[in-house]
Design an enzyme around this catalytic site. Sequence first.
Site, PDB file in Angstrom:
ATOM      1  N   GLU A  35      36.499  46.066   9.006  1.00 29.37           N
ATOM      2  CA  GLU A  35      36.440  47.490   9.184  1.00 29.37           C
ATOM      3  C   GLU A  35      37.691  48.297   8.617  1.00 29.37           C
ATOM      4  O   GLU A  35      37.457  49.490   8.308  1.00 29.37           O
ATOM      5  CB  GLU A  35      36.271  47.650  10.853  1.00 29.37           C
ATOM      6  CG  GLU A  35      35.208  47.240  11.495  1.00 29.37           C
ATOM      7  CD  GLU A  35      35.104  47.100  12.925  1.00 29.37           C
ATOM      8  OE1 GLU A  35      35.996  46.624  13.650  1.00 29.37           O
ATOM      9  OE2 GLU A  35      33.958  47.856  13.312  1.00 29.37           O
ATOM     10  N   GLU A  61      31.662  38.968  14.864  1.00 37.29           N
ATOM     11  CA  GLU A  61      31.421  39.535  16.309  1.00 37.29           C
ATOM     12  C   GLU A  61      30.459  39.003  17.091  1.00 37.29           C
ATOM     13  O   GLU A  61      30.602  38.712  18.290  1.00 37.29           O
ATOM     14  CB  GLU A  61      31.170  41.151  16.212  1.00 37.29           C
ATOM     15  CG  GLU A  61      32.575  41.899  16.043  1.00 37.29           C
ATOM     16  CD  GLU A  61      32.859  41.905  14.441  1.00 37.29           C
ATOM     17  OE1 GLU A  61      32.232  41.183  13.585  1.00 37.29           O
ATOM     18  OE2 GLU A  61      33.728  42.812  14.350  1.00 37.29           O
TER      19      GLU A  61
HETATM   20  C1  1HE Z   1      44.200  34.803  15.833  1.00 30.63           C
HETATM   21  C2  1HE Z   1      43.081  35.622  15.183  1.00 30.63           C
HETATM   22  C3  1HE Z   1      42.262  36.784  15.785  1.00 30.63           C
HETATM   23  C4  1HE Z   1      43.562  34.062  13.905  1.00 30.63           C
HETATM   24  N1  1HE Z   1      42.957  37.223  17.034  1.00 30.63           N
HETATM   25  N2  1HE Z   1      44.691  35.553  16.806  1.00 30.63           N
HETATM   26  N3  1HE Z   1      37.782  37.749  14.348  1.00 30.63           N
HETATM   27  C5  1HE Z   1      37.419  36.568  14.243  1.00 30.63           C
HETATM   28  O1  1HE Z   1      36.448  36.356  14.764  1.00 30.63           O
HETATM   29  C6  1HE Z   1      38.074  35.560  13.369  1.00 30.63           C
HETATM   30  C7  1HE Z   1      39.038  34.615  14.096  1.00 30.63           C
HETATM   31  N4  1HE Z   1      39.913  34.033  13.032  1.00 30.63           N
HETATM   32  C8  1HE Z   1      39.385  32.905  12.262  1.00 30.63           C
HETATM   33  O2  1HE Z   1      38.337  32.764  11.909  1.00 30.63           O
HETATM   34  C9  1HE Z   1      40.625  32.364  11.454  1.00 30.63           C
HETATM   35  O3  1HE Z   1      41.822  32.171  12.367  1.00 30.63           O
HETATM   36  C10 1HE Z   1      40.782  32.795  10.202  1.00 30.63           C
HETATM   37  C11 1HE Z   1      39.622  32.508   9.188  1.00 30.63           C
HETATM   38  C12 1HE Z   1      41.021  34.154  10.084  1.00 30.63           C
HETATM   39  C13 1HE Z   1      42.077  32.044   9.594  1.00 30.63           C
HETATM   40  O4  1HE Z   1      41.670  30.565   9.835  1.00 30.63           O
HETATM   41  P1  1HE Z   1      43.098  29.591   9.879  1.00 30.63           P
HETATM   42  O5  1HE Z   1      42.638  28.126   9.927  1.00 30.63           O
HETATM   43  O6  1HE Z   1      43.885  30.036   8.557  1.00 30.63           O
HETATM   44  O7  1HE Z   1      43.903  29.997  11.112  1.00 30.63           O
HETATM   45  P2  1HE Z   1      43.811  29.497  12.642  1.00 30.63           P
HETATM   46  O8  1HE Z   1      44.228  28.085  12.799  1.00 30.63           O
HETATM   47  O9  1HE Z   1      42.433  29.732  13.018  1.00 30.63           O
HETATM   48  O10 1HE Z   1      44.835  30.765  13.208  1.00 30.63           O
HETATM   49  C14 1HE Z   1      46.224  30.491  13.083  1.00 30.63           C
HETATM   50  C15 1HE Z   1      46.746  31.402  14.028  1.00 30.63           C
HETATM   51  O11 1HE Z   1      46.247  32.962  14.043  1.00 30.63           O
HETATM   52  C16 1HE Z   1      46.464  31.030  15.749  1.00 30.63           C
HETATM   53  O12 1HE Z   1      47.507  31.245  16.220  1.00 30.63           O
HETATM   54  P3  1HE Z   1      48.482  30.361  16.893  1.00 30.63           P
HETATM   55  O13 1HE Z   1      49.373  30.799  17.854  1.00 30.63           O
HETATM   56  O14 1HE Z   1      47.556  29.011  17.707  1.00 30.63           O
HETATM   57  O15 1HE Z   1      48.993  29.569  15.697  1.00 30.63           O
HETATM   58  C17 1HE Z   1      45.167  31.789  15.871  1.00 30.63           C
HETATM   59  O16 1HE Z   1      45.160  31.996  17.111  1.00 30.63           O
HETATM   60  C18 1HE Z   1      45.748  33.113  15.192  1.00 30.63           C
HETATM   61  N5  1HE Z   1      44.589  33.940  14.760  1.00 30.63           N
HETATM   62  N6  1HE Z   1      42.768  34.963  13.943  1.00 30.63           N
HETATM   63  C19 1HE Z   1      44.239  36.528  17.580  1.00 30.63           C
HETATM   64  N7  1HE Z   1      41.368  37.286  15.604  1.00 30.63           N
HETATM   65  C20 1HE Z   1      37.273  46.879  17.519  1.00 30.63           C
HETATM   66  S1  1HE Z   1      36.052  45.635  17.488  1.00 30.63           S
HETATM   67  C21 1HE Z   1      36.559  44.742  16.395  1.00 30.63           C
HETATM   68  C22 1HE Z   1      35.948  43.386  16.554  1.00 30.63           C
HETATM   69  C23 1HE Z   1      36.387  42.047  15.862  1.00 30.63           C
HETATM   70  O17 1HE Z   1      37.311  42.290  14.915  1.00 30.63           O
HETATM   71  S2  1HE Z   1      35.941  40.638  16.484  1.00 30.63           S
HETATM   72  C24 1HE Z   1      36.144  39.421  15.067  1.00 30.63           C
HETATM   73  C25 1HE Z   1      37.476  38.813  15.316  1.00 30.63           C
END
Ligand code: 1HE
Length: 267
Positions: free
Chosen positions: A121, A141
């Site tokens: 977005e 989402e």
């Molecule tokens: C996060 C987030 C996040 C990572 N919010 N903390 N978006 C998603 O559903 C995508 C969610 N994220 C992922 O699928 C993956 O994290 C990634 C592909 C982006 C990266 O993968 P990777 O293996 O490099 O990292 P990871 O081990 O999953 O995450 C590393 C850290 O980033 C970890 O935190 P830590 O404190 O445990 O080290 C994760 O929790 C953190 N992290 N992504 C919070 N999204 C206005 S409405 C909009 C609606 C949406 O956007 S929904 C889609 C959300």
Amino acid sequence: TLEIDRTRFANLAVDAHEDGVWVVTLNRPAKRNALDSHTIEELVEFFSAAPRAGIRAIVLAANGDHFCAGLDLVEHHQADRSPAEFMHLCMRWHEAFNKMEYGGVPVIAALKGAVVGGGLELASAAHIRVMDQTTYFALPEGQRGLFTGGGATIRVTDLIGKSRMIDMMLTGRVYQGQEAVDLGLAQYITEGSSLERAMELARKAAQNLPLSNFAICSAVSHMQNMSALDAAYAEAVVAGVVNTQPDARARLAAFADKSAARVRPNN
Ligand code: 1HE
């Protein structure tokens, strides 16, 4: 003109470069640049000020391997928001992204890694998107029990069409590589660094007169929201202002006396 105090930003790194090009870098790589409410406020602040700060072009970049993981799901989980609270949060996302799209300053996104959910977005509010070989796009989402709230229903649908948008949301389909460019998710794909390429494009855009860029980066978007009749009227009014600007006279004179570059095909 407004002064932008770069020390006010924590989740963004804000840097002024030569020729009026500014680079705004999402700076929470440990969280994959997930958009928490504070980052959204910083985006609102920066993009609200940018049109009056003499900025000629903006590159929107990201630290770490991923452009942006979208909504901060951990913050969202912990905050346990009410419907009204989340609605108001979405309004702030819209405030930030509308300032980007309609502000009149060219915004060029340098994409890499995940450009997902709210990250897509954000990217789709930029005027130009440059991707590299690691970049991939998705709207997870649906799988998370959520819905888009940062304008994807409008901007991503504009880019790729309704049926592809719905497919991405229903099935979690990922687009990457040349196919993503062919569909319109990005305009450029590079073998090298998307940041370098975005900087080149920003420097090019920054050479245009600011009033021309203002029209390009606000009028086209506004006109999309109008009837064709009203858009034609608005176009005439905008062209009346832009095409008679005193600063353009030197450029027109250079064309007339044959000193200006001609438009030629790529070799
Ligand atoms: C996060 C987030 C996040 C990572 N919010 N903390 N978006 C998603 O559903 C995508 C969610 N994220 C992922 O699928 C993956 O994290 C990634 C592909 C982006 C990266 O993968 P990777 O293996 O490099 O990292 P990871 O081990 O999953 O995450 C590393 C850290 O980033 C970890 O935190 P830590 O404190 O445990 O080290 C994760 O929790 C953190 N992290 N992504 C919070 N999204 C206005 S409405 C909009 C609606 C949406 O956007 S929904 C889609 C959300």
